[in-house]
Design an enzyme around this catalytic site. Structure first.
Site, short mmCIF file in Angstrom:
data_model
loop_
_atom_site.label_atom_id
_atom_site.label_comp_id
_atom_site.label_asym_id
_atom_site.label_seq_id
_atom_site.Cartn_x
_atom_site.Cartn_y
_atom_site.Cartn_z
CB SER A 9 -0.91 0.00 1.23
OG SER A 9 -0.15 0.29 2.39
CE LYS A 10 -1.89 6.83 -2.66
NZ LYS A 10 -3.30 6.39 -2.47
NE ARG A 11 0.57 -0.08 5.97
CZ ARG A 11 1.29 -1.15 6.30
NH1 ARG A 11 2.47 -1.03 6.86
NH2 ARG A 11 0.82 -2.36 6.06
#
Ligand code: GLU
Ligand code: ZN
Length: 503
Positions: A259-261
């Site tokens: 994911s983005k993180r």
């Protein structure tokens, strides 16, 4: 050879990105697997832009997807920029088809209008949750009579369109995951559209897959929960089924869902940092596919011969960026130095070290000196063995393009050598190099003269370290002989003098 799942009618696949953000590694992997499956089956590869979410879709993200697909070499046969028999290829331009099918479902009582207010839906959800039930729409508005609906319409109440989900066991065959079975009652009456003009994803996909004559849907496993909904919709609309293949989830190195993180995994980032498309293709192919043996270097042309959905795994695939670095290094080494120079030039230009005057001719910004492809090649060649990304060339080779180097005088001293001794070392090196004429100025000759002298010292670093620092201003660089050759005789002496002046 045609794979299981391909029908006698020609294979047609689609890659269907939503232009709501930068094009990601995961998107690229899906595109590649679609492309490979399609080509293996002599099919047609369609690019469809899924921009029904008008608020989040942006033309620049569409462009970003197209640009990165082109860079990877994954050419589509039909798409928003190419005429095709099933266009237009942007969902925002296909409203009429959706409207017609929504009206059809409403007329056949396979869909209905729901007038529940947001607050009401939220209350239902909380109530279900408090009873430990999975949240889903209760079907409240299913019961509305024609008169009630008409009254609400004249009152100007807003509504959304829901599917009247039949309750049964649905079984389908996934080309990668095998038989999948689910109780459709768990889905609830999901939303098809906000209104006749605003269909949502599951509905528009089904309409388009049929209208574009798609035979195979290959996409990420995150879409698996949508598949039963889409099959039910095909049935409700009387459309033929399509074959499905869900690609394994991409995992970050900590084995959680990517994911983005986990940082920026956009293709544009990798492209800008100097990853080669060959390396990225190779990397993407191994995210879920393997050849069944130890080989790990695959170009697109190899993959076209070897790829098969049968060798795609079910287990999640870890995005191991160290492997990408390694692969990129391999492809960098396979380039000729001339090719590498051409690839590195834009990075040197961006760092304002070089300016291109004409093809293969450059001006060194700091000195105004002109250099050609050959000289640039000799510089990048110094680093061909160690570059992991093209972008690293600017930090590694900047010394070559600078007029005067800036570094601390203390860096010149090998270990604890006092400055006066370092001064002597540089003088000795200068004398030795003075014996080499311009025409013999190459790394072999330089090594022949300097190495024996360096070996005579207790530690060869005593002579060679200050020379290397004098030439590069850096703690780490290519070896001093190669660097001296690349810099040329004049510049080498100039830098030795500058170093002596610092001490
Ligand atoms: N537009 C969807 C996405 O970007 C893909 C839809 C599909 O493949 O069915 O995730
Ligand atoms: Zn309702």
């Amino acid at each position: 050879m045609a794979e299981k799942g391909s029908t006698t009618k020609g294979v047609r696949t689609r890659f269907a990105p939503s232009p709501t953000g930068p094009f990601q590694m995961g998107n690229a992997r899906t595109a590649l697997f679609n492309y490979l499956f399609t080509k293996a089956n002599k099919g047609v590869f369609v690019l469809r832009i899924e921009d029904t979410d008008r608020e989040r879709s942006r033309p620049e993200w569409e462009e970003d997807a197209l640009e990165n697909l082109r860079w990877l070499g994954l050419q589509w046969d039909e798409g928003p920029d190419r005429e095709g028999p099933y266009g237009p290829y942007r969902q925002s331009e296909r409203a009429a088809g959706y409207r017609k099918r929504l009206e059809e479902l409403l007329a056949k009582d396979k869909a209905y209008r729901c007038y529940c207010a947001k607050e009401e839906l939220e209350a239902m959800r909380q109530d279900q949750q408090s009873r430990g039930e999975a949240p889903r729409y209760t079907g409240k508005c299913r019961q509305l009579t024609k008169e009630e609906v008409e009254r609400k319409e004249t009152e100007g109440r807003t509504s959304i369109i829901r599917f009247l989900t039949p309750s049964r066991t649905l079984v389908f065959d996934d080309l990668i995951r095998g038989k999948i079975s689910m109780d459709t009652g768990l889905l609830g009456d999901f939303v098809l559209a906000k209104d006749l003009e605003s269909p949502l994803y599951n509905f528009s996909v089904v309409v388009d897959d049929f209208d574009m004559a798609i035979t195979h849907v290959i996409r990420g496993e995150d879409h698996l929960p949508n598949t039963p909904k889409q099959i039910l919709l095909q049935e409700a609309l009387g459309l033929p089924p399509v074959a499905y293949a869900h690609l394994p989830l991409l995992l970050a190195e900590d084995r959680t869902k990517l994911s983005k993180r986990h940082g920026d995994n956009s293709l544009t980032r990798f492209r800008k940092e100097g990853y080669l498309p060959e390396a990225v293709i190779n990397f993407l192919a191994l995210l879920g596919w393997n050849p069944g043996d130890e080989r790990d270097i695959f170009r697109l042309s190899d993959l076209l011969k070897e790829f098969s959905l049968k060798r795609v795994q079910k287990a999640g695939a870890v995005l191991n960026l160290k492997r990408l670095d390694w692969l990129n290094g391999q492809y960098i080494r396979m380039k000729s130095t001339g090719e590498l120079a051409e690839l590195c030039a834009p990075y040197l230009e961006q760092a304002n070290l070089l300016e291109e005057i004409s093809k293969g001719r450059y001006r060194v910004v700091a000195t105004g000196k002109q250099i050609g492809e050959k000289e640039l090649s000799s510089v990048v060649a110094l680093y061909q063995e160690r570059l992991k990304r093209l972008g690293e060339i600017t930090n590694l080779a900047d010394f070559f393009f600078q007029e005067k180097l800036s570094y601390e005088a203390t860096l010149l001293s090998w270990k604890e050598t006092p400055p006066a001794k370092t001064q002597q070392a540089l003088e000795r090196v200068g004398e030795l190099l003075g014996g080499i004429e311009e025409k013999d100025w190459n790394k072999e000759e330089i090594a022949k003269i300097l190495l024996p002298a360096a070996e005579e010292e207790k530690d060869r670093g005593f002579l060679l370290w200050p020379l290397r620092v004098a030439l590069t201003g850096r703690e780490a660089s290519a070896g001093p002989f190669e660097v001296a050759e690349a810099l040329g005789r004049t510049k080498t002496f100039q830098r030795i003098e500058e170093a002596k002046a610092k001490l």
